[in-house]
Design an enzyme around this catalytic site. Sequence first.
Site, mmCIF file in Angstrom:
data_model
loop_
_atom_site.group_PDB
_atom_site.id
_atom_site.type_symbol
_atom_site.label_atom_id
_atom_site.label_comp_id
_atom_site.label_asym_id
_atom_site.label_seq_id
_atom_site.Cartn_x
_atom_site.Cartn_y
_atom_site.Cartn_z
ATOM 1 N N ASP A 11 0.816 -1.216 0.000
ATOM 2 C CA ASP A 11 0.000 0.000 0.000
ATOM 3 C C ASP A 11 0.849 1.265 0.000
ATOM 4 O O ASP A 11 2.065 1.218 0.215
ATOM 5 C CB ASP A 11 -0.960 -0.013 1.208
ATOM 6 N N ASN A 69 -7.649 -3.913 14.488
ATOM 7 C CA ASN A 69 -9.029 -4.228 14.090
ATOM 8 C C ASN A 69 -9.072 -5.352 13.050
ATOM 9 O O ASN A 69 -10.104 -5.589 12.436
ATOM 10 C CB ASN A 69 -9.734 -2.977 13.559
ATOM 11 N N HIS A 100 -7.260 -5.492 10.221
ATOM 12 C CA HIS A 100 -7.016 -5.120 8.818
ATOM 13 C C HIS A 100 -5.699 -5.705 8.309
ATOM 14 O O HIS A 100 -4.778 -5.970 9.079
ATOM 15 C CB HIS A 100 -7.080 -3.597 8.601
#
Length: 264
Positions: free
Chosen positions: A67, A136, A138
Amino acid sequence: MRIVIKENRYEASSFAAETIAMQLQKKPNSVLGLATGSTPTLCYEQLIRLHKEHYVDFSAASSFNLDEYHGLSPDHPQSYRYFMQQKLFDHINIDISNTHVPDGLNENPIQACADYENEINAHGGIDLQLLGIGRNGHIGFNEPTSGLQSRTRIKTLTQSTTHANSRFFGDEEFQPELALTMGIGTILEAKKILLLAFGKEKSAAVQTMIEGALSAYCPASALQLHPDAIIVLDREAASRLEHIEFFIEVEEKQQALMKSLNLS
Ligand code: F6R
């Protein structure tokens, strides 16, 4: 999923670095999928050491990062391209033209994401993908509710992620709210996956990823579908696993079997 539990993050990172080194030995022109963040830094330090002391060779390898922030130039200290240069690429013999990070400055990010997918395919796909995990659940910037078959695309960061990252940006400084990220479907196409998680702050996400239901609510749970995913944990990250003793026993038995077959 193969669950490997190590005493601490140093041992876990060494295991990951050795797995990557073995991949390069087996296939020198491997395509590596790489991650940023605090989790892989010790693994990158180990890889640099293996390169310097044992000449682990990256000269034929190529890489694709997961990313990048939209709107940050490659020389911005918070950009993921900058991170990779500092933490790994500047210290090993990889050809920089073979390293790929999504283009955060492209005026047409939708096209940039499609091009990134095409480039991965043109390289024959990713051989080994390194991952961290968010608190969380991800992976990459695929936050909870991301499509389990999603492809590389531009995503709006959640408020909690933007808030968590605000400490890295000055008060007046532009802080990205968008990022380009490989999708969960893209990640699942890697031939081998190596996910690292350290510390008790990751233990809830780790438990949901491994023992919870397959769900977009925990993007990392998609790795349950992968035929060759290795989850490498330190004791703290593994501490909430209900079946921890079983996972340790399975790994010990597997190691003993591999040894008896001269495969380890
Ligand atoms: C980074 C990335 C993220 C991180 C995750 C964990 O390229 O894709 O998914 O792996 O946010 O971050 P750390 O390692 O900083 O806890």
